[in-house]
Design an enzyme around this catalytic site. Structure first.
Site, PDB file in Angstrom:
ATOM      1  N   ASN A  29       0.850  -1.184   0.000  1.00  0.00           N
ATOM      2  CA  ASN A  29       0.000   0.000   0.000  1.00  0.00           C
ATOM      3  C   ASN A  29       0.896   1.248   0.000  1.00  0.00           C
ATOM      4  O   ASN A  29       1.529   1.585   1.006  1.00  0.00           O
ATOM      5  CB  ASN A  29      -0.898  -0.045   1.251  1.00  0.00           C
ATOM      6  CG  ASN A  29      -1.888   1.097   1.307  1.00  0.00           C
ATOM      7  OD1 ASN A  29      -1.582   2.205   0.898  1.00  0.00           O
ATOM      8  ND2 ASN A  29      -3.069   0.820   1.844  1.00  0.00           N
ATOM      9  N   LYS A  81       0.206   3.906   2.760  1.00  0.00           N
ATOM     10  CA  LYS A  81       0.758   3.551   4.073  1.00  0.00           C
ATOM     11  C   LYS A  81       2.274   3.769   4.080  1.00  0.00           C
ATOM     12  O   LYS A  81       2.829   4.312   5.035  1.00  0.00           O
ATOM     13  CB  LYS A  81       0.511   2.070   4.369  1.00  0.00           C
ATOM     14  CG  LYS A  81      -0.846   1.740   4.889  1.00  0.00           C
ATOM     15  CD  LYS A  81      -0.791   0.270   5.320  1.00  0.00           C
ATOM     16  CE  LYS A  81      -2.148  -0.286   5.623  1.00  0.00           C
ATOM     17  NZ  LYS A  81      -2.072  -1.711   5.981  1.00  0.00           N
ATOM     18  N   GLU A 111      -1.156 -13.281   2.417  1.00  0.00           N
ATOM     19  CA  GLU A 111      -2.563 -13.456   2.750  1.00  0.00           C
ATOM     20  C   GLU A 111      -2.794 -13.151   4.229  1.00  0.00           C
ATOM     21  O   GLU A 111      -2.043 -13.634   5.094  1.00  0.00           O
ATOM     22  CB  GLU A 111      -2.976 -14.906   2.465  1.00  0.00           C
ATOM     23  CG  GLU A 111      -4.439 -15.012   2.068  1.00  0.00           C
ATOM     24  CD  GLU A 111      -4.902 -16.452   2.024  1.00  0.00           C
ATOM     25  OE1 GLU A 111      -6.057 -16.708   2.373  1.00  0.00           O
ATOM     26  OE2 GLU A 111      -4.076 -17.311   1.673  1.00  0.00           O
ATOM     27  N   ASP A 127      -1.078  -3.201  10.149  1.00  0.00           N
ATOM     28  CA  ASP A 127      -2.406  -3.673   9.784  1.00  0.00           C
ATOM     29  C   ASP A 127      -3.376  -2.729  10.459  1.00  0.00           C
ATOM     30  O   ASP A 127      -3.263  -2.466  11.660  1.00  0.00           O
ATOM     31  CB  ASP A 127      -2.652  -5.123  10.217  1.00  0.00           C
ATOM     32  CG  ASP A 127      -3.822  -5.689   9.423  1.00  0.00           C
ATOM     33  OD1 ASP A 127      -3.682  -5.837   8.188  1.00  0.00           O
ATOM     34  OD2 ASP A 127      -4.888  -5.952  10.006  1.00  0.00           O
ATOM     35  N   PHE A 181      -6.281   8.696   1.962  1.00  0.00           N
ATOM     36  CA  PHE A 181      -6.693   7.497   1.228  1.00  0.00           C
ATOM     37  C   PHE A 181      -7.761   6.772   2.040  1.00  0.00           C
ATOM     38  O   PHE A 181      -8.148   7.225   3.125  1.00  0.00           O
ATOM     39  CB  PHE A 181      -5.486   6.588   0.967  1.00  0.00           C
ATOM     40  CG  PHE A 181      -4.941   5.904   2.197  1.00  0.00           C
ATOM     41  CD1 PHE A 181      -4.111   6.575   3.079  1.00  0.00           C
ATOM     42  CD2 PHE A 181      -5.265   4.576   2.482  1.00  0.00           C
ATOM     43  CE1 PHE A 181      -3.615   5.950   4.223  1.00  0.00           C
ATOM     44  CE2 PHE A 181      -4.770   3.942   3.625  1.00  0.00           C
ATOM     45  CZ  PHE A 181      -3.945   4.632   4.495  1.00  0.00           C
ATOM     46  N   HIS A 188      -3.822   7.259  13.878  1.00  0.00           N
ATOM     47  CA  HIS A 188      -3.632   5.945  14.497  1.00  0.00           C
ATOM     48  C   HIS A 188      -2.249   5.396  14.144  1.00  0.00           C
ATOM     49  O   HIS A 188      -1.565   4.828  14.983  1.00  0.00           O
ATOM     50  CB  HIS A 188      -4.738   4.999  14.026  1.00  0.00           C
ATOM     51  CG  HIS A 188      -4.956   4.973  12.539  1.00  0.00           C
ATOM     52  ND1 HIS A 188      -5.034   6.126  11.790  1.00  0.00           N
ATOM     53  CD2 HIS A 188      -5.057   3.953  11.647  1.00  0.00           C
ATOM     54  CE1 HIS A 188      -5.199   5.810  10.518  1.00  0.00           C
ATOM     55  NE2 HIS A 188      -5.218   4.503  10.402  1.00  0.00           N
TER      56      HIS A 188
END
Ligand code: IMP
Length: 192
Positions: free
Chosen positions: A10, A13, A40, A69, A150, A178
């Site tokens: 990403n 990020k 995954e 995450d 985003f 965050h």
């Protein structure tokens, strides 16, 4: 400076993580490390998924890997979309479709309280790790405001900034987000 590999595909990020931790680590993206991998996410929590991603990349590269995450938890939806935030509307990373679904599910809902959560993990090739979390509180707007950021940023009204994260400049978002808080908590644990 210690070299770490960012375990994310990403780009948004990666940009934020580099802006926050760039002066403290030599940060390389997966592409810069010459790695093509899509891990995954089989965990049931942000922390589990963060570990899974970072460990996979640390094993592959033989270097410490850092992952994030994260997701949006909406109170009235019992914490959804949570760990499924990226694929809420089905297709992974389709921000527009995710926002559309969220606004329609929230139609008529009075309780619009929500928070973004980030769980970050720095994992070493032997599987040992240091992890941390951060959150930012706010509310789901009735419609999009602003085009910065985003994901769900345009529909997330941030209490501390008094505006949506879509209206915030990236430097402003990186003061209260965050991700910023999770990374600062991690850095404190690492003593950097
Ligand atoms: P992950 O790649 O599984 O961690 O998915 C994270 C998803 O959560 C993103 O695709 C966004 O939908 C959402 N998300 C996480 N952090 C942010 C943020 O800072 N702003 C807006 N959306 C975010």
């Amino acid at each position: 400076m210690t070299e770490i590999i960012l375990a994310t595909n990403n780009a948004n990020k990666a940009r934020e993580i580099k802006a926050i931790l760039g002066g403290r680590f030599e940060i390389k993206t997966l592409a810069q490390a010459g790695i093509e991998i899509d891990v995954e996410e089989t965990g049931t929590t942000f922390a589990e998924n963060a570990y899974i991603k970072a460990y996979e990349v640390a094993k592959l590269t033989g270097k410490p890997a850092l992952s994030d995450d994260s997701g949006l938890e909406v109170e009235a939806l019992g914490g959804a979309p949570g760990i499924y935030s990226a694929r809420y509307a089905g297709k992974e990373q389709n921000d527009k479709a995710n926002i559309k679904k969220l606004l329609s599910v929230m139609e008529g809902e009075q309780n619009r309280k929500a928070r973004f959560v980030s769980s970050v993990c720095l994992c070493y090739p032997d599987g040992s790790f240091v992890s941390a979390e951060g959150e930012v509180k706010g509310e789901i707007l009735l419609e999009e405001r602003g085009t910065n950021g985003f994901g769900y940023d345009p529909v997330f009204f941030c209490y501390e900034l008094g505006k949506s994260l879509g209206e915030a400049e990236s430097a402003e978002k990186n003061l209260v987000s965050h991700r910023k808080r999770a990374l600062e908590n991690l850095a404190a644990k690492l003593g950097v």
